[in-house]
Design an enzyme around this catalytic site. Structure first.
Site, mmCIF file in Angstrom:
data_model
loop_
_atom_site.group_PDB
_atom_site.id
_atom_site.type_symbol
_atom_site.label_atom_id
_atom_site.label_comp_id
_atom_site.label_asym_id
_atom_site.label_seq_id
_atom_site.Cartn_x
_atom_site.Cartn_y
_atom_site.Cartn_z
ATOM 1 N N SER A 126 0.817 -1.201 0.000
ATOM 2 C CA SER A 126 0.000 0.000 0.000
ATOM 3 C C SER A 126 0.855 1.258 0.000
ATOM 4 O O SER A 126 1.955 1.263 0.562
ATOM 5 C CB SER A 126 -0.870 -0.005 1.259
ATOM 6 N N TYR A 151 -2.045 -0.788 10.811
ATOM 7 C CA TYR A 151 -2.338 -1.336 9.466
ATOM 8 C C TYR A 151 -1.141 -1.059 8.552
ATOM 9 O O TYR A 151 -0.603 -1.980 7.927
ATOM 10 C CB TYR A 151 -3.611 -0.706 8.874
ATOM 11 N N LYS A 155 1.973 -3.525 6.605
ATOM 12 C CA LYS A 155 2.398 -3.514 5.197
ATOM 13 C C LYS A 155 3.909 -3.305 5.107
ATOM 14 O O LYS A 155 4.601 -3.953 4.323
ATOM 15 C CB LYS A 155 1.640 -2.427 4.426
ATOM 16 N N GLY A 298 -4.429 11.725 11.316
ATOM 17 C CA GLY A 298 -3.654 10.706 10.582
ATOM 18 C C GLY A 298 -3.723 10.851 9.086
ATOM 19 O O GLY A 298 -3.029 10.135 8.358
HETATM 20 C C1 WQD Z 1 -9.312 9.673 1.102
HETATM 21 C C2 WQD Z 1 -9.532 11.154 1.358
HETATM 22 C C3 WQD Z 1 -10.028 11.706 3.630
HETATM 23 C C4 WQD Z 1 -13.973 9.905 3.902
HETATM 24 C C5 WQD Z 1 -6.837 4.579 2.007
HETATM 25 C C6 WQD Z 1 -7.555 3.437 2.619
HETATM 26 C C7 WQD Z 1 -6.650 2.746 3.604
HETATM 27 C C8 WQD Z 1 -5.428 2.307 2.880
HETATM 28 C C9 WQD Z 1 -4.707 3.527 2.312
HETATM 29 C C10 WQD Z 1 -5.122 0.414 1.420
HETATM 30 C C11 WQD Z 1 -8.886 11.613 2.662
HETATM 31 C C12 WQD Z 1 -11.187 12.064 2.702
HETATM 32 C C13 WQD Z 1 -12.735 10.301 3.417
HETATM 33 C C14 WQD Z 1 -14.959 10.889 4.209
HETATM 34 C C15 WQD Z 1 -13.436 12.589 3.521
HETATM 35 N N1 WQD Z 1 -5.821 1.390 1.870
HETATM 36 N N2 WQD Z 1 -12.488 11.625 3.235
HETATM 37 N N3 WQD Z 1 -14.645 12.187 3.991
HETATM 38 O O1 WQD Z 1 -7.138 7.859 3.818
HETATM 39 O O2 WQD Z 1 -6.096 7.615 1.542
HETATM 40 O O3 WQD Z 1 -6.649 5.580 2.965
HETATM 41 O O4 WQD Z 1 -5.616 4.219 1.441
HETATM 42 O O5 WQD Z 1 -4.001 0.154 1.637
HETATM 43 O O6 WQD Z 1 -7.317 1.615 4.124
HETATM 44 O O7 WQD Z 1 -8.694 3.929 3.284
HETATM 45 O O8 WQD Z 1 -8.423 6.894 1.829
HETATM 46 O O9 WQD Z 1 -10.766 7.048 1.198
HETATM 47 O O10 WQD Z 1 -10.158 6.950 3.669
HETATM 48 O O11 WQD Z 1 -9.693 9.007 2.319
HETATM 49 O O12 WQD Z 1 -13.178 13.783 3.356
HETATM 50 O O13 WQD Z 1 -16.104 10.596 4.655
HETATM 51 O O14 WQD Z 1 -10.933 11.381 1.514
HETATM 52 O O15 WQD Z 1 -9.840 12.716 4.601
HETATM 53 O O16 WQD Z 1 -8.371 12.907 2.455
HETATM 54 P P1 WQD Z 1 -7.011 7.087 2.566
HETATM 55 P P2 WQD Z 1 -9.847 7.418 2.286
#
Ligand code: WQD
Length: 342
Positions: A126, A151, A155, A298
């Site tokens: 990841s 998590y 990785k 985070g």
């Molecule tokens: C993306 C952006 C949030 C929800 C992901 C996976 C994690 C890992 C790494 C695999 C961020 C914003 C989100 C919401 C928002 N996967 N957001 N409102 O954080 O990059 O992590 O990639 O290895 O498991 O989740 O992805 O989709 O959680 O967030 O504004 O209700 O969307 O703050 O900027 P993230 P995400």
């Protein structure tokens, strides 16, 4: 025809990868204890392919149970190891569960690969291993920052375990694939991301649009980015799937420079949360009900990939743009709603 074991084959990326592997001439078996995967996903993949894909509902953190798969299939030529827990907040609350499952199952898989002579392995990693990278786009040689969550730590550790395994077992090859943000669904809308209570952005957007959720929050618009919201590299799940097929083919052909190569899987384009929402609204013709809220702890501010290495060494070319990613995600959510209504 090479037989490939896909662990986590009833999950989101695993199911899409099985489709791509079979479409490219591989024979596939799946191992998924359905703790996070969905049994119906296996049925849907079989329907989509017109052939049944056998799933071993085995807990891969149980060494003896894992071994039974290899005893029953001595002709396995390659393994794609997806099976892992992947919720960042859950890993913070239950770190030991994450280490036991994610690291334990990897070790069992590698012990079986060694015992049964399966020399081609692909490990699902990841972009979270990079944390807040100092330079963008991020290349595979970027220094890994301290993991932001257990998590992400599993990785980073998983990659190290793979690298050490290859060093100690010449002739074995492991490809490490670092996914950026996988989104979207297979164009058939038969398979897609199944998650009743998603934490990641795109399913939250589509559940809001279809009315499962009354609204959603954008976590911060005061970052140092184009529009203040975070930047990510969203990549279509079928592009991710095909990269696994290519990685296996190159590994089997002994066509990679070393026994342990790492590749970024992203489009190379950064997209902000608000830009993604705009793309979704243009595709769906709907006005999304969202509010701007506080930052999420985070969160990485900006991350997107340098994907040159995957393009040159794997011959990989991502084909979906953000509009199509949103279209397939929306089509999938609507198909799910129809299914639930029946
Ligand atoms: C993306 C952006 C949030 C929800 C992901 C996976 C994690 C890992 C790494 C695999 C961020 C914003 C989100 C919401 C928002 N996967 N957001 N409102 O954080 O990059 O992590 O990639 O290895 O498991 O989740 O992805 O989709 O959680 O967030 O504004 O209700 O969307 O703050 O900027 P993230 P995400």
């Amino acid at each position: 025809m090479s037989k490939i074991l896909v662990t986590g084959g009833c999950g989101y990326i695993g199911s899409h990868t099985i489709v791509d592997l079979v479409d490219h001439g591989f024979e596939v078996i799946s191992a998924d204890n359905l703790s996070r995967g969905f049994g119906e996903m296996n049925d849907k993949v079989s329907k989509l392919l017109g052939k049944s894909i056998h799933n071993y509902a085995v807990d891969l953190s149980d060494a003896a149970a894992t071994r039974t798969i290899f005893e029953a299939n001595p002709d396995i030529e390659g393994i794609i190891h997806f099976a892992a827990y992947k919720s960042v907040p859950e890993s913070v609350d239950a770190p030991l569960m994450y280490y036991k499952n994610n690291i334990g199952s990897l070790i069992n898989i590698l012990e079986c690969a060694k015992e049964f002579g399966v020399k081609n392995v692909v490990f699902s990693s990841s972009c979270s291993v990079y944390g807040n990278a100092d330079t963008l786009p991020v290349t595979e040689t970027a220094p890994l920052k301290e993991a932001e969550s257990p998590y992400a730590a599993t990785k980073q550790m998983g990659e190290q375990i793979c690298a050490d395994f290859v060093k100690g077992n010449p002739g074995f090859k492991i490809v490490l694939l670092r996914y950026f943000n996988p989104v979207g669904a297979h164009e058939s809308t038969l398979i897609g991301e199944m998650n009743q209570r998603p934490e990641n952005l795109v399913p939250i957007v589509t559940q809001t649009a279809i009315g499962i959720r009354s609204g959603m929050t954008v976590f911060g618009d005061d970052y140092d980015t184009r529009d203040g919201s975070c930047v990510r590299d969203y990549i279509h799940v079928m592009d991710i799937a095909h990269a696994h097929t290519l990685a296996l083919q190159k590994s089997i052909e002994n066509a990679l420079p070393s026994g342990c190569e790492v590749f970024n899987l992203g489009t190379g384009e950064g997209v902000t949360v608000l830009e993604l929402i705009k793309a979704f609204e243009s595709v769906s013709g709907l006005k999304l009900n969202y509010n701007i809220g506080p930052r999420r702890a985070g969160d990485v501010i900006k991350v997107y990939a340098d994907n040159t290495k995957a393009k040159t060494l794997l011959g990989w070319q991502p084909g979906y743009d953000i509009t199509t990613m949103m279209q397939t995600a929306w089509n999938w959510q609507q198909a799910l709603a129809k299914e639930t209504a029946q």
